[in-house]
Design an enzyme around this catalytic site. Sequence first.
Site: not given
Length: 428
Positions: A14, A33, A45, A134, A136, A187, A190, A201, A205
Site C-alpha cells: 500500500v 488542495v 525496515k 479497500g 470502497i 497471494g 496468507e 478480519d 471491519k
Amino acid sequence: MKPIKVGLLGLGTVGTGVVRIVEGHQDDLSSQVGSPIRIEKVLVKDLQKARSVSIPEEMLTEEACDIIHNPDIDVVVEVMGGIEPTKQYIMEALEQGKHVVTANKDLMALHGREIMAKAKEKRCDVFYEASVAGGIPIIRTLMEGFSSDRIKKIIGIVNGTTNFILTKMSQEGAGYEEVLKEAQALGYAESDPTSDVEGLDAARKMAILATLGFHSDVALEDVDVRGISQIKKEDIAFAKRLGYEMKLLGIAERQDDQISVVVQPTMVSTSHPLAAVNGVFNAVYVYGEAVGETMFYGPGAGEMPTATSVVADLVAVIKNMKLGVNGQRALTPYKEKKLKTDDQIVYKNFILLHVEDKAGVLAQITQVFAEYEVSLDSVVQQPNPHNPDAEIIIITHQASQASMKKVYKHFDNLDVIKSIKSAYRVEG
C-alpha cells in the site's frame, strides 16, 4: 506555493501505491488542495532493500522519530500495519500536532476510541477510510452521505480472501482445503490464513462500521464470529440447489437502539445483489430509514485501490488544514451501547440433519420446532446413496436465536437424529 509535507510509515504494497499516486497525480492533487504535496520521509525496515518505486536515498529512514518529531512534516500516513509499535507512533504523532491517515483496521477496531480522543484533544484529523473495504469509500459515506439518515442495517462482504474461496467452491465444486491452497499460491491468502478464514478480519471491519453507523462504541468482543473453515462443498451444493449462494457476511442490525453484530457464513438468496459479488471483490449493503437500500461495490484490497482511499483521506486532511477546521470531523459515539439478547436476534435458518430412516422421524422433528415456536418454511428429504441415514433439509421462518439454541439442544438428546450436519443463517 508552500508544499504540504507528508511522512510515510511503511513502504510495502500500500505504501508503494501511495507513492505512485502522489507522484503520478501531482497536478490533479495540487489543483484540489491548492498546494503541492511532497512525501518528505519514508520509514522502512531495510534501507538496502530493492523497491519497485524509485525513491531518493535521503528520503528513507529506519527511525520513526525522523518523521514523528520532524517539525516540517504536517501529516503522517501509516501503512505499516500491526498494533505495536504502530499505536505508539500514531499517538506520538498526534501529541506533536500532526494529522494522521491510516489503513490499519486492527488498530482502529481495538484502539480507535483512544486514538480519536487524542485527536480531538490535539485538534488533529485521524482519517481511516482504507481500513475497511479497500477502495470502497464506505466510511466517508457513513459519516457524510448518511449523516441525515438513520441506519438500520449494514451487511458486508468485507474480506476478499474468504469471498474468493467461497466463489471458487461454488463455481467449481471444489473443496475448502483445495481452494485455500490456490488462494495462498495466488497471494490472496496468507501462509497463516487464520485471521481471514476464521472471520476475525471481517469482525474488526464490522466493529468499525457498526460504531460509525449506529453511533455506539461497538468493540471487537461484541461481534459474534464464525469463520468458513468448516464449510463443506456439499453445503454449498445444497445452497445452490435451494436458490442460495454461500457468503461470509458481516451483519450489523439496529432496532429500537438495540444492536447486534455478527460475522458468519450465510446462505444469501440469489435474488439479493450480494449473491453476485464474487472473487476478491467486496460489497457493503446499507439499509437507511429514509433512503432505503443502497449497495457499495468494488475492490476490497490491493495496492492501488487501497492507496486510492489513503490518498483521498490525505486530500481531505489538507483541505481541512486550508480551512482551519482540523479535528472537527471526528464522530465520537454518543449513544449508549445496548446489545440485543438472544431472544431479540431473529433470522431464518438452514439446517441439514442426518436422521434414522424410518417412519415417524419427521413428525418427531417438527414437534420439536413447534415446542419452541419455530415455524418452518420448507422441509426436504434428500436421498443420498452414500449415506444409510436419511438427510433432511429444513429452512425455518424468522426465529429467535434463543429458540434455535433450544431446538439444537433438544436435537442433541433426540435418539432418531444422528447428527446436525450443518446449520447456517439465511438472508434474502
